[in-house]
Design a protein around this motif. Structure first.
Motif, PDB file in Angstrom:
ATOM      1  N   UNK A   2      63.716  13.550  14.933  1.00 25.51           N
ATOM      2  CA  UNK A   2      64.225  14.707  14.195  1.00 25.51           C
ATOM      3  C   UNK A   2      65.627  15.116  14.654  1.00 25.51           C
ATOM      4  N   UNK A  68      54.595  25.857  30.665  1.00 32.62           N
ATOM      5  CA  UNK A  68      55.562  24.759  30.777  1.00 32.62           C
ATOM      6  C   UNK A  68      54.946  23.550  30.063  1.00 32.62           C
ATOM      7  N   UNK A  71      50.615  21.118  28.260  1.00 31.51           N
ATOM      8  CA  UNK A  71      49.895  20.474  29.361  1.00 31.51           C
ATOM      9  C   UNK A  71      49.553  21.483  30.457  1.00 31.51           C
ATOM     10  N   UNK A 183      57.202  20.898  21.502  1.00 29.95           N
ATOM     11  CA  UNK A 183      57.450  19.465  21.453  1.00 29.95           C
ATOM     12  C   UNK A 183      56.991  18.829  20.142  1.00 29.95           C
ATOM     13  N   UNK A 184      55.770  19.106  19.721  1.00 25.72           N
ATOM     14  CA  UNK A 184      55.241  18.473  18.514  1.00 25.72           C
ATOM     15  C   UNK A 184      55.588  19.252  17.255  1.00 25.72           C
ATOM     16  N   UNK A 186      58.581  20.928  16.574  1.00 28.43           N
ATOM     17  CA  UNK A 186      59.966  20.710  16.129  1.00 28.43           C
ATOM     18  C   UNK A 186      60.595  19.470  16.760  1.00 28.43           C
ATOM     19  N   UNK A 187      59.926  18.875  17.746  1.00 32.12           N
ATOM     20  CA  UNK A 187      60.459  17.691  18.415  1.00 32.12           C
ATOM     21  C   UNK A 187      61.185  17.970  19.721  1.00 32.12           C
ATOM     22  N   UNK A 188      61.196  19.227  20.181  1.00 32.90           N
ATOM     23  CA  UNK A 188      61.958  19.572  21.393  1.00 32.90           C
ATOM     24  C   UNK A 188      61.103  19.435  22.654  1.00 32.90           C
ATOM     25  N   UNK A 189      60.780  18.181  22.989  1.00 31.14           N
ATOM     26  CA  UNK A 189      59.916  17.905  24.141  1.00 31.14           C
ATOM     27  C   UNK A 189      60.595  18.289  25.450  1.00 31.14           C
ATOM     28  N   UNK A 190      61.924  18.121  25.522  1.00 33.70           N
ATOM     29  CA  UNK A 190      62.651  18.365  26.766  1.00 33.70           C
ATOM     30  C   UNK A 190      62.623  19.809  27.231  1.00 33.70           C
ATOM     31  N   UNK A 191      62.295  20.727  26.312  1.00 30.30           N
ATOM     32  CA  UNK A 191      62.285  22.148  26.697  1.00 30.30           C
ATOM     33  C   UNK A 191      61.003  22.556  27.407  1.00 30.30           C
ATOM     34  N   UNK A 192      59.947  21.756  27.302  1.00 35.03           N
ATOM     35  CA  UNK A 192      58.672  22.039  27.969  1.00 35.03           C
ATOM     36  C   UNK A 192      58.172  23.450  27.665  1.00 35.03           C
TER      37      UNK A 192
END
Lengths: 366, 366
Positions: A2, A68, A71, A183-184, A186-192
């Protein structure tokens, strides 16, 4: 996947944080989750209201706990739901194939509070248990409900993929504990950034306590960013409409997912060596259309001649996670479909040329 | 406390993150800590090199592991140092008075890997143990070394306060595991960024695994911000010099701490009801000056007539944490000195008027 969409948004989704912003531990001292920024709470409640995938309004009688990533909130939920005074650890189960990380989470610290009992279909003890229900499921994309249905059980719903780019929104989920992740969405996994929607105040307070002791809260910088991006998605859903040609994020992302699945089906057909699950077509309340689930992962099965699909794919330079990691047959693998366009196309090319049962260059059958 | 300093920095410390930045889980796939951003690693190694407080260069043979605050890394260190195949949990100790959160961390999940054994001075078992050494110490600011010194022990150094605004940098720390946090270095607690400097690659890999299973990494947004702000502190230390009148962050912050401690000593003197620890004067290699430790917390003791200092202060609208929470006498309390200026001044005003042994308005002795 994305990234291009967000790049095209330009400054609308940019966040500037000055050196003196967001310095304190505290976000909302009087709130149940004292480290949750009010602007993120607002965006979370708003997006669920607009999408219709989960009951998350304050008047629905629920609390938001930020983590965070989701998980950390799986960990927090187990901590909150397992009483400390039991002679035996509480069993944690999930119907196979299940997300491989649940087992890792449960077993990490050898806690006396809980223990991993594996496949929920096999659980038949008269003991307290927690069932994790992931729907749509990771790794296989199936739509799920609890399978144990015995007394003394509690259910945690992992709804990470219950968004309209992955699956039709058929109903408003309204369960005791529901987990979601930026993460799922909008796709912003790096923001945790993950969040739990929790009905019981005491459970929400215990989950908050867990995050407090493990990490004294959650990055405010990422909370601010998630608040802004989720807010922009909401703005576009409202102004661009949900069923017109102008694309809000979810409609754009669904189109990409649909295209990828069409290409994947073609490649699998060309190869003649694999099969994929079939998904039901359903009416989506959000987009006002009928469509199939398009999971974030492909749950690929090799044909009968191959027992270890992960190794087969590895020999063809395709990275996949074996079914055995998910409590399933190693003839299956999980493949991520969310990578960058060029990576996805190379993967398809490699996959489509694999012919099982045909001699390879070394004269061996593969 | 440092907000005004960072506000005065204007745009130099501002970070702008566009919607398409930092979206992936991965930061450095080939690094030991795969979620650590290379720019943060660089800033961390650089600031320790300039300040001289810890051996953190790559050529020192050490690895950096980033965490969601150093609290997550205390958890990670315990996980990494406790073998999984022991019949008994490993004992975790810390010399009293100790930071109250260690006990909470150790006891949170009733792990079979480790157990809380309290005051390190009392530990005399012939068993494996982990000693946490906090220096300067939280809550009392003392300079510490390990106290157990028995075989089968491992030491984790929590050096959160080993920065030149709190204490003279007397030597370059060079231990197996050293923990630091952005929160205490620059005041940015809301970003939840901590780091460990670890000599053993396998220990660093296990700590990384812990953070992976608990939260799949650490916010990239906050890593970017910490990289920028630590980098700016370094730039100023180099261009402004370390012993001129132009102030880099550490010299500025030390001046503020010195002023607060002077005011605190005055207030305590006026009240005649309390005492404070004495701190040694030492030469600081970073600032090239002799000065006293100025801890982030005051470890205040009520005079002999009062047994419960926390309650006494609460009656005077001063929030403090009882010594009993730190494994010490409740005649002590820990008071934060890092609040905003106006809060600090109100606290001083209230403290200075407390007279123990003098009848209060209700005719009771307090």
């Amino acid at each position: 996947m994305y990234e291009a969409y967000w790049r095209a948004m330009g400054d609308r989704c940019s966040l500037t944080i000055s050196g003196s912003d967001a310095m304190s531990y505290l976000s909302n001292p009087k709130g149940t989750c004292w480290f949750l920024l009010p602007e993120l709470e607002k965006s979370i409640r708003r997006i669920h209201g607009l999408v219709g995938n989960a009951a998350a309004e304050a008047e629905d009688g629920c609390y938001i706990v930020v983590g965070t990533g989701s998980t950390q909130l799986v960990n927090a939920a187990l901590y909150a739901l397992c009483p400390r005074d039991q002679p035996e650890p509480t069993s944690v189960v999930c119907a196979a194939p299940y997300y491989s990380c649940y087992q890792e989470v449960v077993e990490l610290l050898q806690s006396k509070l809980y223990k991993w009992e594996g496949d929920a279909h096999k659980f038949n003890k008269d003991e307290p248990f927690i069932e994790i229900v992931t729907t749509p499921n990771n790794p296989d994309g199936s739509i799920r409900e609890p399978v144990v249905n015995r007394p003394n059980g509690k259910v945690v719903y992992d709804l990470a993929y219950y968004w309209p780019h992955f699956t039709p929104i058929t109903h408003q989920a309204d369960y005791d504990i529901m987990l979601f992740t930026f993460s799922k969405c909008s796709g912003h996994a790096g923001s945790r950034i993950g969040w739990a929607i929790v009905k019981d105040k005491e459970v929400a307070a215990k989950m908050t306590k867990f995050v407090e002791v493990i990490s004294i809260g959650v990055s405010k910088d990422s909370q601010l960013r998630a608040a802004k991006i989720l807010g922009t998605i909401c703005d576009d859903c409202q102004t661009l409409g949900t069923n017109t040609k102008s694309e809000n994020f979810f409609n754009h992302a669904r189109r990409l997912m649909t295209e990828r699945w069409e290409k994947l089906h073609e490649a699998v057909k060309r190869s003649e060596s694999f099969s994929l699950p079939k998904y039901p077509k359903n009416y989506c309340r959000f987009s006002d259309e009928f469509f199939e689930t398009h999971p974030a992962f492909a749950w690929l099965k090799c044909n009968d001649k191959v027992k270890d699909c992960e190794s087969l794919l590895k020999a063809h330079k395709i990275l996949a996670r074996s079914g055995s990691r998910f409590g399933a047959d190693p003839a299956y693998v999980r493949l991520s479909l969310l990578g960058r366009e060029e990576v996805f196309n190379i993967f398809l090319e490699r996959l489509s040329t694999i012919k099982i049962g045909i001699s390879n260059g070394n004269g061996h059958h593969i």
